[in-house]
Structure formats: C-alpha cells, structure tokens
Design an enzyme around this catalytic site. Structure first.
Site, PDB file in Angstrom:
ATOM      1  CB  SER A 156      -0.933  -0.078   1.224  1.00 24.93           C
ATOM      2  OG  SER A 156      -1.871   0.946   1.231  1.00 24.93           O
ATOM      3  CG  ASP A 214      -6.208  -2.678  -4.109  1.00 28.77           C
ATOM      4  OD1 ASP A 214      -6.992  -1.848  -3.607  1.00 28.77           O
ATOM      5  OD2 ASP A 214      -5.001  -2.732  -3.835  1.00 28.77           O
ATOM      6  CG  HIS A 282      -5.558  -2.076  -0.300  1.00 25.13           C
ATOM      7  ND1 HIS A 282      -4.676  -1.882  -1.339  1.00 25.13           N
ATOM      8  CD2 HIS A 282      -5.031  -1.395   0.756  1.00 25.13           C
ATOM      9  CE1 HIS A 282      -3.677  -1.114  -0.924  1.00 25.13           C
ATOM     10  NE2 HIS A 282      -3.866  -0.812   0.336  1.00 25.13           N
TER      11      HIS A 282
END
Ligand SMILES: *[C@@H]1O[C@H](CO)[C@@H](O)[C@H](O)[C@H]1NC(C)=O
Ligand SMILES: *[C@@H]1O[C@H](CO)[C@@H](O)[C@H](O)[C@H]1NC(C)=O
Length: 307
Positions: A156, A214, A282
C-alpha cells in the site's frame, strides 16, 4: 446490488481471456515479501528482534512514534536482506487522510532522480521521516552480512515508500546491492519521468502486484500525470493463484482494464457511510500469505513455497 456482481463478472471474463504465468520472479520471493509486509502491521510484541517469519529473522524494526509506517529488516538464508515497509493503517482515518496529499513534489536529492521527475508529496514526506534511521539500521545489517543483497518491499503506501527507499539505497550504495523491489498493491508514486528513471535503474528487478479489483493502484489517476514503473503481476481473480505478468508500464490489458471497486455496495445499502470505501481486495491472499494488515495473522504465518 447490481453493481458489484457486474464488476466481478467483468473481471472474471478478462481473467479467462488472458494468459497466465511466465513471471520472472520466484513465487518464494514474492511470498517472503508478502509475509515480511504482513508482519509490519503487527504490534510491537510480534516485532521483537529475533521474531521468525518463515525463514526470515527480524534483525531490526524502526517504528517512530510520529510515523505510521513501521520498517522491518530481516535476514533470510534464501532471500538475503529484506527491508519491508508497512502501509496505511486502514482502520485509522488519520492515516488514510495522509494518503490524499497527492500533489507533485520535487524529488529529494537522496533519490538520485533527474530534474523532470516528480513524486507524490505525501509518500516522499512519509519516506523521508524515517529514512535516516532506516538507512543507519540497514547499513549496519549490510556490514554484518557482506555479500548479501537487499530486497525492498512494502504494501500500500508502504509500497510507494519502498520504491523511494530503493532509489535512495541505489544512489548511496550502488546499483548491485538491490536484488529486487516488490511493491504490493502500490499507488502510483511519481510522474512519467519518475517511471522512466525508475525503469532505467531497476530494469528486470521491479514488480508491482495488484490483487483483483483493488483500487489503490489506480490512484492517483493517469490524467494527473502519474505512472507506475514497468513490471506488474495481476492476481486475477483476487486472492487466487492465477498470476498474470505485464512487463511494461500501464498495460491496457492489466488492472487498468478492470473497473476498480471503490465503493462497498453493502455498506452503501445499509447506510454505513463510515465503511463506504471498499478495502476488500486491498487486503487479501497474496502468494499464499494472508496479507490482511491489521486483521491478519501475527506473526505472519504461511506454508512456504519452494521454487
Ligand atoms: C490501526 O488503527 C486502529 C484504529 O485507530 C488502531 O486501533 C490500531 O492499533 C492501528 N494499528 C496499527 C498497526 O497501527
Ligand atoms: C479477497 O480477500 C479479502 C480478504 O479476505 C476479501 O475482503 C475480498 O472480498 C476477497 N476478494 C474476492 C474477490 O474474493
């Protein structure tokens, strides 16, 4: 109700049409990277020096009180030295807000980038906060382990920070010290010139990884002049072992061809506005590792793949 099944159908159709495999990275490396990242989301007790994650031994952890991103340094007999950055804590609204400061900024000289390259302000800010401490710790580990190469990874926002850290390590210690840069679910980190410069430095050593639909890798958008570096693995469908490799940057048959799922339809329908952003893919199963961030296993657990 209709939207989500439609999107899933669209993604599944693309998966069926595309070819699989021929990824130029060992799955064991990708798996180690995912597990190294998962553990960064764990609490301090699970990040004590000496903690084992697969065959990786945690030898240092940098968790500054004013910083969201823990950085872990591991040693592994199979992967060498692994530097892994934590991403945004998606249970923390504060932490998410920092992700939204996405105007361009000039790169710091430590990154060794050309003048036209621009980076995402918030990511550079987060990287730089801990860089001197991470560098100090890493350099000690490198000295104690001569000949071992470095894998730089993150998840991320941590995936963006990993790219910047890799550039700084390359600038300071030279081109041969880094064996690979693995960005898991990366947002776009810099502009077109950033992407080209990054490619020149890390040709064949970089991959981004995107799980299913995602949406994080789709921001900031292309029209704001953001571009991923070349090399991307798309896990499609999400959480599966179907991996598609794209050697170039922003391939239109890759995740760009799917409509990212921004909104959690169930939350919308039940009026849960706080849960509106869809984080589903995610956090998911990446190379056999449950990368569920703050909801994941601590310490990270998985069945090692050998290849
Ligand atoms: C993430 O944020 C939540 C809510 O603020 C907090 O309870 C949790 O400790 C945080 N986790 C990490 C790993 O920072
Ligand atoms: C992938 O796994 C995550 C975490 O369990 C989940 O939230 C998400 O819905 C899964 N995606 C699919 C398409 O199964």
């Amino acid at each position: 109700m209709l939207l989500k099944p439609l999107l899933i159908t669209a993604v599944a159709a693309i998966a069926a049409a595309a070819s699989s495999s021929n990824i130029p990275f060992k799955t064991s490396l990708l798996q180690s990277a995912a597990a190294a990242c998962q553990n960064t989301y764990c609490n301090a007790a699970n990040n004590a020096i000496g903690t084992m994650v697969g065959d990786m031994t945690l030898v240092n952890t940098i968790a500054l009180p004013n910083d969201e991103q823990r950085a872990n340094i591991y040693i592994s007999p199979t992967q060498g030295i692994i530097l892994a950055y934590q991403g945004t804590n998606i249970s923390s609204v504060d932490s998410i807000t920092q992700d939204l400061v996405f105007f361009h900024d000039f790169p710091k000289p430590e990154l060794g980038l050309p003048l036209q390259a621009q980076v995402f302000f918030g990511f550079q800010y987060q990287w730089y906060k801990s860089w001197s401490q991470v560098d100090k710790a890493l350099s000690a580990v490198m000295q104690a382990n001569p000949g071992k190469k470095v894998v730089v990874t993150g998840h991320s926002m941590g995936a963006a920070i990993a790219q910047l850290a890799a550039l700084a390590i390359n600038k300071k210690y030279g081109g041969n010290i880094i064996s690979s840069v693995i960005s898991l679910e990366p947002p776009r980190t810099g502009n077109h010139f950033y992407s080209v410069a990054f490619d020149n430095i890390f040709k064949g050593k970089y991959t981004g990884v995107v799980n299913g639909a995602d949406w994080v890798p789709s921001v900031p958008p292309r029209f704001m002049d953001y571009q991923h570096p070349s090399g991307l693995i798309w896990i499609n469908p999400a959480n599966s072992t179907n991996y598609q490799w794209f050697a170039d940057s922003e391939n239109r048959n890759g995740p760009n061809s799917a409509i990212p799922e921004y909104i959690d339809v169930n939350a919308l329908l039940s009026g849960n506005l706080g849960g509106l952003l869809f984080w589903g893919d995610h956090q998911g199963v990446l190379f056999g590792v449950d990368l569920f961030t703050v909801l994941g296993n601590c310490p990270a657990q998985y069945t090692p793949i050998t290849d």
